[in-house]
Design a protein around this motif. Structure first.
Motif, PDB file in Angstrom:
ATOM      1  N   UNK A 198      42.765  60.339  32.386  1.00  6.55           N
ATOM      2  CA  UNK A 198      41.762  59.291  32.605  1.00  6.55           C
ATOM      3  C   UNK A 198      41.991  58.587  33.933  1.00  6.55           C
ATOM      4  N   UNK A 202      38.818  58.911  36.058  1.00  4.90           N
ATOM      5  CA  UNK A 202      38.012  57.685  36.025  1.00  4.90           C
ATOM      6  C   UNK A 202      38.345  56.765  37.196  1.00  4.90           C
ATOM      7  N   UNK A 203      39.627  56.710  37.550  1.00 10.54           N
ATOM      8  CA  UNK A 203      39.993  55.738  38.578  1.00 10.54           C
ATOM      9  C   UNK A 203      40.151  56.359  39.954  1.00 10.54           C
ATOM     10  N   UNK A 206      36.486  58.834  41.453  1.00  5.79           N
ATOM     11  CA  UNK A 206      35.340  58.125  42.026  1.00  5.79           C
ATOM     12  C   UNK A 206      35.647  57.467  43.368  1.00  5.79           C
TER      13      UNK A 206
ATOM     14  N   UNK B 117      39.077  48.111  40.173  1.00  9.32           N
ATOM     15  CA  UNK B 117      38.458  49.335  40.679  1.00  9.32           C
ATOM     16  C   UNK B 117      37.055  49.022  41.227  1.00  9.32           C
ATOM     17  N   UNK B 119      34.586  50.749  41.999  1.00 15.28           N
ATOM     18  CA  UNK B 119      33.463  51.574  41.540  1.00 15.28           C
ATOM     19  C   UNK B 119      33.180  51.368  40.064  1.00 15.28           C
ATOM     20  N   UNK B 120      33.783  50.382  39.466  1.00 14.68           N
ATOM     21  CA  UNK B 120      33.631  50.210  38.035  1.00 14.68           C
ATOM     22  C   UNK B 120      33.004  48.857  37.749  1.00 14.68           C
ATOM     23  N   UNK B 124      33.260  47.310  32.072  1.00 13.08           N
ATOM     24  CA  UNK B 124      34.069  48.521  31.873  1.00 13.08           C
ATOM     25  C   UNK B 124      35.525  48.243  32.234  1.00 13.08           C
ATOM     26  N   UNK B 128      37.887  48.823  29.167  1.00 12.10           N
ATOM     27  CA  UNK B 128      38.468  50.156  29.239  1.00 12.10           C
ATOM     28  C   UNK B 128      39.808  50.278  28.520  1.00 12.10           C
ATOM     29  N   UNK B 132      41.536  53.319  25.672  1.00 15.26           N
ATOM     30  CA  UNK B 132      42.777  54.088  25.745  1.00 15.26           C
ATOM     31  C   UNK B 132      43.531  54.042  24.431  1.00 15.26           C
TER      32      UNK B 132
END
Lengths: 295, 333
Positions: A198, A202-203, A206, B117, B119-120, B124, B128, B132
C-alpha cells in the motif's frame, strides 16, 4: 450537489476533476490546447483511415508512378503508383499504435521494476546493474538485434521497443522513488501500520507521476521514430505495409525526383511528436491536484 | 494545568519502559562501504513513562531527540537496548505483531507540509490508517474522519479537499486528526509547533492539551526549547549528544535546575525582562560532533562549571529527592 453548493460540497468526481479540469487547464495554456488538437486530429484521422483515404494504400498502379502532388493525389504517388496520402493515413494507424503500445508496455514493466528496486535496497543493486547492462547498448542497436532474433513483424517491433525503453522508465521511476520514500508522509504511512504494497502503490506511485507522464510523452514520440528507423533500416515491419518509417524508406531512393514521398510522412511524424510533447506537459499538470485548477 | 496533574492515575505498571537504548549510525567510506566510524545519535538512554503522563524531551538540535522518537516507533532499528511498550518488547516483535502494535503508538510530525501526501484528499489521509487495520467499512471510516476533523477544529466538508488548500496550522490539525484515528495510547509529538507561527503554536498546544484530557493520551513531547515543554509536560528529560543529562518533574526542572546544561537552556527562554538573565550560565559554541563525542562528560567542552574530573570520567546518575536524577560530577558522591 445543487442544495449543497453553498456548503462547499466538493465531493470527488472523476469527470469534473479530469475532464472539466483538463479543459480549464487548456483554456489557460495555449500550448496544451495546440498539443491536444494535434494529437486528437491525428488519432481521428488514423481511426477514419478506411473511410477517408481516397485509394487503397496497397493498390499498385504503374501507370501513375512518381506523380507529383496533384488534385487526384494530393501527396503524389510513389515508385509503384500507390497514393502517398492514403499510405500516410494508414501508416498513422501502425505508427500511432506502435507508439501507444510501446508506452503502455514499457511503462508497466518499467514502473514495476523501478518501484521495487527503489523501495527495496537489497534487490536494487542487482536489478539496476541488469538495467544498466541493457542501457549500455544504443537504443537502435539493441532494437535491431532483437528484431533480428525475433523476426520482422509488427508485434515484434512493439516487444523489442518495449524491452529497449523499459529500463529507461525503470531508472527514472527508481530515482523518484528514492526521494519520495524518504518523505514524511511515507513515514507517516509506516507509523499508522500500512503494509508495504500500500505504501508503494498508494503513497509512492502517485507522487512519481510527473516524470512518468513527461517521459511517456517523449517516449511515445521516440517509439514512433524508432519504429520509423527500424522500418527504414529494413528491420521493422514488411516494406509493403504502410508505416511512416516504411513510406520514407521507400522514398529515399527517389528523393531527388519525388521528394514528396519522404517529406509528407516526415511532416506527419513532426506534427505527431510536437503535439504529444505539448500535450504531455499539460497532462502532467492535470495529474497534480495542486495545478489542476479545480477546488 | 495543576488540576490535570492531580487527576492523573498513578499506575504501578509504566506504559513505556526504555532501558539502555542505543542507536549508532555507521559512517561508511570507500567502494566496499567499510564502516569507519559511528554516529552515536542515542547512547544509552533509559526512562519510563506512565499512562496519561506527558514526558518532555528537550535538547539542542542534533542531540538525538528525533532519532530517539524514530527508534521508539521502530522507523529505524535500534542498535541495542530494550523498549517495553504495554507489556510487549517492541524490538523483538515480528512484522505482524509490529503492524498491530503501531495502532497504539502514533507520531505527530514536525513539518505539517511534508507529512501529508499532496495527492490524497484530507478525508482519505485521516481515514486511511483504519483500512490498514480493517476497521470499519468505507462509510464508517468517512464518518470517523468527519468526526475527527470537527474535534481538531476543522470542518466536516474538509474531507474532500487537498492538503495544499490549508494553512500550516490547519495542516498540523489534520496531522493530529490522523494520529488520533486509531485510538493510540501513546502519541509522540516531534516538535509539533516549531514550524508554526507563534500565534498558531498556542492554539495547537491547547488542542493537544484538550485531546489528552478527552482521550486519556500519553505524550512524549519533543522540543528544542523549554518554554513549550513547560506548558505541556509532567516530567522533563534533558538530552545532550545522545545522553540524558537530567530528568525531573516539570516543576523541579524549572524551579531548581541542577545540571549546568539545563540552566543554560533555561536562560535561553525569552523573558520579558532581559536584565534578569544570569548570563554566567549561558553556553557558547556548537554541539560537538556525535561521531567523536568528548571524553568523560560530553558537556565538558562547553560547561561553564567544568572541573578537572569532567574530561576524564563520565558521570553516572545521581538521584536527588527521589525522582530527580542528574548526570553531573557537581552532584556526585
Amino acid at each position: 450537489m445543487t442544495n449543497n453548493q453553498k456548503n462547499q460540497e466538493v465531493a470527488p468526481n472523476f469527470f469534473r476533476d479530469f475532464v472539466v479540469g483538463g479543459f480549464k487547464l487548456m483554456g489557460r495554456s495555449r500550448m496544451m490546447s495546440i498539443g491536444f488538437v494535434l494529437v486528437l486530429s491525428m488519432t481521428i484521422l488514423a481511426l477514419l483511415a478506411p473511410f477517408i483515404s481516397p485509394y487503397d494504400p496497397l493498390e499498385i498502379n504503374p501507370m501513375r508512378r512518381l506523380q507529383s502532388p496533384s488534385r487526384e493525389h494530393i501527396m503524389g504517388t510513389d515508385e509503384v503508383g500507390r497514393d502517398v496520402f492514403s499510405r500516410v493515413l494508414w501508416g498513422a494507424r501502425i505508427s500511432l499504435l506502435t507508439g501507444a503500445l510501446v508506452v503502455v508496455f514499457s511503462n508497466i514493466f518499467g514502473i514495476i521494476i523501478g518501484l521495487v528496486s527503489g523501495y527495496y535496497d537489497k534487490v536494487d543493486k542487482v536489478i539496476m546493474r541488469l538495467m544498466d547492462g541493457l542501457m549500455a547498448f544504443p537504443i537502435m542497436l539493441l532494437a535491431i538485434a532483437m528484431m533480428a532474433a525475433l523476426g520482422a513483424r509488427l508485434s515484434n517491433v512493439i516487444i523489442a521497443l518495449s524491452i529497449v525503453f523499459a529500463p529507461r522508465v525503470a531508472r527514472v521511476v527508481r530515482g523518484v522513488v528514492l526521494t519520495v520514500r524518504e518523505s514524511a508522509y511515507v513515514e507517516a504511512a509506516i507509523v499508522v501500520g500500512a503494509p508495504s504494497w500500500k505504501i508503494i502503490f498508494i503513497h509512492i506511485l502517485p507522487n512519481c507521476l510527473d516524470p512518468i507522464i513527461v517521459q511517456s510523452s517523449f517516449m511515445f514520440a521516440q517509439a514512433v521514430l524508432a519504429e520509423a528507423a527500424l522500418s527504414f533500416l529494413g528491420a521493422g515491419i514488411p516494406p509493403w505495409l504502410p508505416s511512416w518509417g516504411n513510406i520514407m524508406t521507400g522514398g529515399r531512393l527517389y528523393i531527388s525526383v519525388a521528394p514528396w514521398m519522404t517529406i509528407y510522412p516526415g511532416i506527419a511524424i513532426i506534427i505527431c511528436v510536437l503535439g504529444l510533447n505539448l500535450f504531455g506537459d499539460g497532462l502532467r499538470d492535470l495529474a497534480d491536484p495542486r495545478l489542476r485548477g479545480v477546488i | 494545568m495543576e488540576e490535570r496533574k492531580m487527576q492523573k492515575p498513578t499506575e504501578s505498571e509504566p506504559l513505556l519502559t526504555v532501558s539502555s537504548l542505543v542507536k549508532y549510525f555507521p559512517v561508511k567510506e570507500g567502494i566496499f562501504s567499510k564502516v569507519v566510524n559511528q554516529v552515536r545519535a542515542v547512547d544509552g538512554v533509559s526512562f519510563s513513562l506512565n499512562s496519561g503522563q506527558t514526558l518532555g524531551l528537550v535538547g539542542e538540535s542534533g542531540c538525538g531527540k528525533t532519532t530517539l522518537a524514530r527508534v521508539l516507533l521502530k522507523l529505524i532499528p535500534a542498535t541495542s537496548g530494550e523498549i517495553i511498550f504495554d507489556g510487549m518488547n517492541i524490538l523483538q516483535a515480528d512484522s505482524g505483531q509490529l503492524r498491530k502494535h503501531r495502532r497504539n503508538m502514533q507520531l505527530i510530525f514536525q513539518d505539517p507540509f511534508s507529512s501529508l501526501n499532496p495527492r490524497m484528499r484530507v478525508g482519505k489521509i485521516i481515514s486511511e490508517p483504519l483500512s490498514h487495520h480493517n476497521m470499519g467499512d468505507s462509510r464508517e471510516r468517512r464518518k470517523k474522519a468527519e468526526e475527527l476533523l470537527e474535534i481538531v477544529g476543522l470542518q466536516k466538508s474538509d474531507i474532500w479537499r487537498y492538503p495544499h488548500e490549508f494553512s500550516g496550522g490547519q495542516r498540523q490539525r489534520i496531522g493530529i486528526a490522523r494520529s488520533l484515528v486509531l485510538n493510540p495510547k501513546l502519541i509522540i509529538c516531534d516538535e509539533p509547533v516549531s514550524a508554526l507561527d507563534v500565534s498558531i503554536q498556542s492554539q495547537i498546544l491547547n488542542l493537544l492539551d484538550n485531546l489528552q484530557k478527552e482521550f486519556n493520551l500519553t505524550y512524549i513531547f519533543i522540543a528544542h526549547g523549554l518554554n513549550v515543554i513547560r506548558h505541556m509536560s509532567d516530567r522533563v528529560i534533558v538530552m545532550y549528544l545522545g545522553k540524558i543529562m537530567e530528568e525531573a518533574t516539570s516543576d523541579k526542572i524549572f524551579a531548581s535546575p541542577l545540571h549546568p546544561y539545563t540552566k543554560a537552556l533555561l536562560t535561553a527562554i525569552p523573558v520579558p525582562n532581559p536584565r534578569s538573565i544570569d548570563f554566567e550560565a549561558t553556553v557558547e559554541g556548537d554541539v560537538p560532533s556525535p561521531i567523536n563525542p568528548p571524553s568523560g562528560c560530553r558537556f565538558h567542552t562547553r560547561c561553564p562549571e567544568v572541573m578537572e574530573i569532567c574530561s576524564k570520567k563520565e558521570p553516572g546518575f545521581t538521584l536527588i529527592e527521589g525522582d530527580h536524577r542528574v548526570a553531573c560530577h557537581l552532584f556526585g558522591e
